[in-house]
Scaffold this active site. Structure first.
Site, mmCIF file in Angstrom:
data_model
loop_
_atom_site.group_PDB
_atom_site.id
_atom_site.type_symbol
_atom_site.label_atom_id
_atom_site.label_comp_id
_atom_site.label_asym_id
_atom_site.label_seq_id
_atom_site.Cartn_x
_atom_site.Cartn_y
_atom_site.Cartn_z
ATOM 1 N N LYS A 104 0.872 -1.171 0.000
ATOM 2 C CA LYS A 104 0.000 0.000 0.000
ATOM 3 C C LYS A 104 0.906 1.217 0.000
ATOM 4 O O LYS A 104 1.626 1.468 0.961
ATOM 5 C CB LYS A 104 -0.922 0.007 1.218
ATOM 6 C CG LYS A 104 -1.872 1.203 1.193
ATOM 7 C CD LYS A 104 -2.624 1.365 2.489
ATOM 8 C CE LYS A 104 -3.422 2.671 2.447
ATOM 9 N NZ LYS A 104 -3.982 3.027 3.762
ATOM 10 N N ALA A 191 -9.692 5.907 4.114
ATOM 11 C CA ALA A 191 -9.484 7.056 5.009
ATOM 12 C C ALA A 191 -10.761 7.859 5.223
ATOM 13 O O ALA A 191 -11.480 8.185 4.283
ATOM 14 C CB ALA A 191 -8.381 7.976 4.510
ATOM 15 N N GLY A 192 -11.020 8.154 6.492
ATOM 16 C CA GLY A 192 -12.066 9.076 6.881
ATOM 17 C C GLY A 192 -13.429 8.480 7.126
ATOM 18 O O GLY A 192 -14.330 9.179 7.589
ATOM 19 N N ASN A 213 -9.831 1.702 9.618
ATOM 20 C CA ASN A 213 -8.924 1.500 10.743
ATOM 21 C C ASN A 213 -9.437 2.210 11.993
ATOM 22 O O ASN A 213 -9.950 1.603 12.919
ATOM 23 C CB ASN A 213 -7.515 1.973 10.381
ATOM 24 C CG ASN A 213 -6.461 1.653 11.426
ATOM 25 O OD1 ASN A 213 -5.286 1.913 11.249
ATOM 26 N ND2 ASN A 213 -6.836 1.044 12.552
ATOM 27 N N THR A 214 -9.349 3.540 11.989
ATOM 28 C CA THR A 214 -9.628 4.300 13.205
ATOM 29 C C THR A 214 -10.987 3.995 13.813
ATOM 30 O O THR A 214 -11.110 3.784 15.026
ATOM 31 C CB THR A 214 -9.515 5.807 12.926
ATOM 32 O OG1 THR A 214 -8.180 6.101 12.485
ATOM 33 C CG2 THR A 214 -9.828 6.622 14.168
#
Length: 277
Positions: A104, A191-192, A213-214
């Protein structure tokens, strides 16, 4: 009975789960391991700076000990690289340490917003593809850059929904729609995405997968949140494959009253008439 959606094909590899999972921010490696299992994900990204590639058993970089390489495809990422040279060096180091030649590609020199550098990303992708790497680049939602990367030979494009870790959802949906429309490789929204509903929306739009992820790692119950994202991704893909109903400018009754009342009137008994006196 739910029919399985079509498998995702990346670089000739068949992948059942359209949920990719990152490994940062978990409270412990054990929590990460359990959430990965709950998610059903098959592709797991690992920041190379957090992995012990020295063979010395660094106790602060032992994340790979908690990811079974026979069960998951470990996708090394070059997060932390400031330019193409650093990213290429990290990718080569990962392969030398025995990790897959999948990478990645992440290059974000700005530590505040972590937005990817398009010039350095394209430069690194050209080098890595020529060296035989399977490259999955993280990019801004830029349709022109996505096409350039596909011309170079990347395996996917990974446009951001919003800045890394922001949980702000699909703020780039219009650009992502263009990328999906023009794509010749899978599109993975990365992301996001902070809620399962946002992941479902990405799949409903036609994205091939999402990377989370987060939102999972910082949840009070990461395993339960991982299952929620798993279900959302499956539902979003099902909706896309089936086809969503087109929006209308006016209402459209689900039970048209006109036909119902006409039929009711035809079945009603004739009105009673009074007999002449």
């Amino acid at each position: 009975m739910r029919l399985e959606s079509k498998p995702l094909i990346v670089a000739g590899r068949s992948i059942r789960s359209r949920l990719f999972l990152g490994t940062g921010k978990f409270s412990s490696p054990e929590a990460m391991r359990d959430a990965i299992a709950a998610s059903g994900a098959e592709i797991i990204t690992v920041a190379l700076r957090r992995a012990d590639l020295s063979g010395k058993g660094d106790p602060f970089a032992n994340i790979l000990e908690f990811i079974d390489p026979k069960r998951y495809l470990v996708l090394p990422n070059t997060s932390g690289a400031m330019n193409a040279e650093e990213a290429v060096r990290l990718a080569r180091l990962a392969v030398a340490a025995g990790l897959p030649n999948w990478v990645k590609l992440e290059i974000h020199p700005d530590p505040r917003y972590l937005l990817p550098d398009p010039v350095e990303t394209l430069k690194a992708a050209e080098i890595l593809v020529k060296e035989g790497f399977v490259v999955l680049p993280y990019i801004n939602a830029d349709p022109v850059l996505a096409k350039r990367l596909q011309d170079v030979g990347v395996a996917t494009v990974m446009p951001l929904g919003s800045p890394i870790g922001s949980n702000r959802g699909l703020q780039t949906r219009d650009q992502i729609r263009i990328i999906i429309e023009q794509a010749t490789v899978p599109v993975v929204v990365d992301a996001g995405l902070g809620a399962p509903s946002q992941a479902a929306e990405a799949l409903e739009m036609g994205a091939d997968a999402v990377l989370i992820n987060t939102a999972i790692a910082i949840a009070n119950d990461p395993c339960r949140m991982a299952r929620a994202f798993k279900a959302a991704v499956e539902c979003g893909r099902d909706a896309y494959e089936i086809g969503l109903a087109s929006p209308l400018d006016t209402a459209s009754g689900t039970s048209p009253l006109t036909g119902f009342l006409s039929a009711a009137a035809s079945m009603a008994p004739p009105p009673m008439t009074s007999s002449p006196s």
